[in-house]
Scaffold this motif. Structure first.
Motif, PDB file in Angstrom:
ATOM      1  N   ILE A   1     118.050  46.008  -4.979  1.00 53.77           N
ATOM      2  CA  ILE A   1     116.995  45.332  -4.552  1.00 53.77           C
ATOM      3  C   ILE A   1     117.149  43.709  -4.703  1.00 53.77           C
ATOM      4  O   ILE A   1     116.213  42.813  -4.252  1.00 53.77           O
ATOM      5  CB  ILE A   1     115.938  45.751  -5.345  1.00 53.77           C
ATOM      6  CG1 ILE A   1     116.018  45.387  -6.909  1.00 53.77           C
ATOM      7  CG2 ILE A   1     115.497  47.007  -4.971  1.00 53.77           C
ATOM      8  CD1 ILE A   1     114.830  45.657  -7.851  1.00 53.77           C
ATOM      9  N   ALA A   2     118.204  43.229  -5.189  1.00 54.82           N
ATOM     10  CA  ALA A   2     118.400  41.748  -5.105  1.00 54.82           C
ATOM     11  C   ALA A   2     118.496  41.138  -3.710  1.00 54.82           C
ATOM     12  O   ALA A   2     118.447  40.053  -3.714  1.00 54.82           O
ATOM     13  CB  ALA A   2     119.732  41.531  -6.084  1.00 54.82           C
ATOM     14  N   HIS A   3     118.946  41.909  -2.946  1.00 54.58           N
ATOM     15  CA  HIS A   3     119.062  41.648  -1.492  1.00 54.58           C
ATOM     16  C   HIS A   3     117.904  41.766  -0.721  1.00 54.58           C
ATOM     17  O   HIS A   3     118.038  41.092   0.527  1.00 54.58           O
ATOM     18  CB  HIS A   3     120.228  42.769  -0.936  1.00 54.58           C
ATOM     19  CG  HIS A   3     121.435  42.573  -1.579  1.00 54.58           C
ATOM     20  ND1 HIS A   3     122.283  41.386  -1.926  1.00 54.58           N
ATOM     21  CD2 HIS A   3     122.202  43.562  -1.987  1.00 54.58           C
ATOM     22  CE1 HIS A   3     123.494  41.580  -2.448  1.00 54.58           C
ATOM     23  NE2 HIS A   3     123.587  42.940  -2.560  1.00 54.58           N
ATOM     24  N   TYR A   4     116.791  42.130  -1.265  1.00 55.10           N
ATOM     25  CA  TYR A   4     115.637  42.485  -0.537  1.00 55.10           C
ATOM     26  C   TYR A   4     114.987  40.925  -0.395  1.00 55.10           C
ATOM     27  O   TYR A   4     115.023  40.056  -1.514  1.00 55.10           O
ATOM     28  CB  TYR A   4     114.580  43.323  -1.197  1.00 55.10           C
ATOM     29  CG  TYR A   4     114.858  44.828  -0.950  1.00 55.10           C
ATOM     30  CD1 TYR A   4     116.016  45.257  -0.671  1.00 55.10           C
ATOM     31  CD2 TYR A   4     113.719  45.677  -0.882  1.00 55.10           C
ATOM     32  CE1 TYR A   4     116.194  46.561  -0.489  1.00 55.10           C
ATOM     33  CE2 TYR A   4     113.819  46.872  -0.606  1.00 55.10           C
ATOM     34  CZ  TYR A   4     115.074  47.393  -0.303  1.00 55.10           C
ATOM     35  OH  TYR A   4     115.161  48.711  -0.237  1.00 55.10           O
TER      36      TYR A   4
ATOM     37  N   GLU B   1     107.821  33.331 -15.803  1.00 52.33           N
ATOM     38  CA  GLU B   1     108.344  34.098 -17.308  1.00 52.33           C
ATOM     39  C   GLU B   1     107.417  35.306 -17.303  1.00 52.33           C
ATOM     40  O   GLU B   1     107.813  36.191 -17.732  1.00 52.33           O
ATOM     41  CB  GLU B   1     107.587  33.183 -18.197  1.00 52.33           C
ATOM     42  CG  GLU B   1     108.314  31.869 -18.679  1.00 52.33           C
ATOM     43  CD  GLU B   1     109.800  32.218 -19.082  1.00 52.33           C
ATOM     44  OE1 GLU B   1     109.996  33.081 -19.927  1.00 52.33           O
ATOM     45  OE2 GLU B   1     110.743  31.460 -18.396  1.00 52.33           O
ATOM     46  N   LYS B   2     106.150  35.474 -16.498  1.00 48.52           N
ATOM     47  CA  LYS B   2     105.500  36.653 -16.518  1.00 48.52           C
ATOM     48  C   LYS B   2     106.361  37.561 -15.565  1.00 48.52           C
ATOM     49  O   LYS B   2     106.550  38.926 -16.191  1.00 48.52           O
ATOM     50  CB  LYS B   2     104.039  36.292 -15.586  1.00 48.52           C
ATOM     51  CG  LYS B   2     103.514  37.658 -15.633  1.00 48.52           C
ATOM     52  CD  LYS B   2     101.987  37.020 -14.723  1.00 48.52           C
ATOM     53  CE  LYS B   2     101.047  38.305 -14.535  1.00 48.52           C
ATOM     54  NZ  LYS B   2      99.917  37.907 -13.843  1.00 48.52           N
ATOM     55  N   ALA B   3     107.006  37.128 -14.483  1.00 50.24           N
ATOM     56  CA  ALA B   3     107.595  37.937 -13.620  1.00 50.24           C
ATOM     57  C   ALA B   3     109.016  38.423 -14.463  1.00 50.24           C
ATOM     58  O   ALA B   3     109.296  39.718 -14.401  1.00 50.24           O
ATOM     59  CB  ALA B   3     108.170  37.275 -12.572  1.00 50.24           C
ATOM     60  N   LYS B   4     109.518  37.585 -15.199  1.00 53.15           N
ATOM     61  CA  LYS B   4     110.629  38.003 -16.056  1.00 53.15           C
ATOM     62  C   LYS B   4     110.083  38.998 -17.091  1.00 53.15           C
ATOM     63  O   LYS B   4     111.051  40.135 -17.426  1.00 53.15           O
ATOM     64  CB  LYS B   4     111.423  37.011 -16.935  1.00 53.15           C
ATOM     65  CG  LYS B   4     112.801  37.020 -17.455  1.00 53.15           C
ATOM     66  CD  LYS B   4     112.858  35.853 -18.165  1.00 53.15           C
ATOM     67  CE  LYS B   4     114.422  35.841 -18.799  1.00 53.15           C
ATOM     68  NZ  LYS B   4     115.072  34.547 -19.149  1.00 53.15           N
ATOM     69  N   ALA B   5     108.986  39.028 -17.712  1.00 52.39           N
ATOM     70  CA  ALA B   5     108.762  40.111 -18.693  1.00 52.39           C
ATOM     71  C   ALA B   5     108.489  41.524 -17.860  1.00 52.39           C
ATOM     72  O   ALA B   5     108.794  42.473 -18.390  1.00 52.39           O
ATOM     73  CB  ALA B   5     107.266  39.428 -19.404  1.00 52.39           C
ATOM     74  N   ILE B   6     107.712  41.431 -16.693  1.00 52.75           N
ATOM     75  CA  ILE B   6     107.466  42.599 -16.001  1.00 52.75           C
ATOM     76  C   ILE B   6     108.773  43.025 -15.396  1.00 52.75           C
ATOM     77  O   ILE B   6     109.052  44.414 -15.352  1.00 52.75           O
ATOM     78  CB  ILE B   6     106.733  42.203 -14.543  1.00 52.75           C
ATOM     79  CG1 ILE B   6     105.501  41.846 -15.189  1.00 52.75           C
ATOM     80  CG2 ILE B   6     106.626  43.597 -13.726  1.00 52.75           C
ATOM     81  CD1 ILE B   6     104.587  41.322 -13.882  1.00 52.75           C
TER      82      ILE B   6
ATOM     83  N   TYR C   1     110.315  36.902  -7.788  1.00 48.02           N
ATOM     84  CA  TYR C   1     111.280  36.482  -9.050  1.00 48.02           C
ATOM     85  C   TYR C   1     112.707  37.295  -8.552  1.00 48.02           C
ATOM     86  O   TYR C   1     113.772  37.029  -8.634  1.00 48.02           O
ATOM     87  CB  TYR C   1     110.676  37.110 -10.379  1.00 48.02           C
ATOM     88  CG  TYR C   1     111.513  37.088 -11.362  1.00 48.02           C
ATOM     89  CD1 TYR C   1     112.026  35.977 -12.029  1.00 48.02           C
ATOM     90  CD2 TYR C   1     112.390  38.182 -11.769  1.00 48.02           C
ATOM     91  CE1 TYR C   1     112.891  36.025 -13.350  1.00 48.02           C
ATOM     92  CE2 TYR C   1     113.339  38.253 -12.717  1.00 48.02           C
ATOM     93  CZ  TYR C   1     113.715  37.061 -13.649  1.00 48.02           C
ATOM     94  OH  TYR C   1     114.467  36.968 -14.674  1.00 48.02           O
ATOM     95  N   ILE C   2     112.478  38.534  -8.061  1.00 47.22           N
ATOM     96  CA  ILE C   2     113.555  39.431  -7.718  1.00 47.22           C
ATOM     97  C   ILE C   2     114.464  38.858  -6.624  1.00 47.22           C
ATOM     98  O   ILE C   2     115.516  38.724  -6.401  1.00 47.22           O
ATOM     99  CB  ILE C   2     113.186  41.023  -7.233  1.00 47.22           C
ATOM    100  CG1 ILE C   2     112.662  41.471  -8.815  1.00 47.22           C
ATOM    101  CG2 ILE C   2     114.267  41.626  -6.748  1.00 47.22           C
ATOM    102  CD1 ILE C   2     111.908  42.816  -8.584  1.00 47.22           C
ATOM    103  N   SER C   3     113.519  38.447  -5.623  1.00 52.52           N
ATOM    104  CA  SER C   3     114.196  37.956  -4.450  1.00 52.52           C
ATOM    105  C   SER C   3     115.079  36.744  -4.523  1.00 52.52           C
ATOM    106  O   SER C   3     115.908  36.150  -3.908  1.00 52.52           O
ATOM    107  CB  SER C   3     112.974  37.628  -3.465  1.00 52.52           C
ATOM    108  OG  SER C   3     112.194  36.446  -3.614  1.00 52.52           O
TER     109      SER C   3
END
Length: 117
Positions: A62-65, A34-39, A109-111
């Motif tokens: 960056i979704a592929h990183y 949830e924190k990552a989603k906000a960031i 989160y992004i990965s």
């Protein structure tokens, strides 16, 4: 005899040295996500809702990183030591206030963003 004892001692002691422990990659908890989603809302303007867009048509998607690569890139941007596609100054301004823990949580989160959507 002394030399033999010294060599045996060195051999035994060399096996007792501290080894660097490799920490397992621990995924985010629900609270961290949830924190990552906000960031991540800071990133969406350029990178897209699912990190699927090349920012300003120039950056990588960056979704592929991997998490490791994201942590490295974000940390270098934050320190002003990365300037890919001349986005260094912009990226530094966006993430300057993030802690190393924030970066770790965001990178995780992004990965995994493609898996979630």
């Amino acid at each position: 005899m002394r030399l033999l004892l010294i060599l045996i001692s060195i051999f035994i002691l060399s096996g007792c040295e501290n080894k660097t422990k490799v920490l397992k990659d621990i995924p985010n908890t629900k609270v961290e996500n949830e924190k990552a989603k906000a960031i991540f809302q800071r990133c969406q303007r350029c990178h897209g809702m699912k990190a699927e867009i090349a920012a300003l048509t120039k950056s990588d998607i960056i979704a592929h990183y991997s998490k490791k690569d994201l942590i490295e890139a974000l940390t270098l941007y934050q320190k002003g030591k990365r300037d890919r596609h001349r986005f260094g100054y912009l990226m530094k301004g966006i993430i300057v206030d993030l802690s190393s823990d924030d970066i770790r949580v965001l990178a995780d989160y992004i990965s995994k963003i493609e898996e979630k959507n």
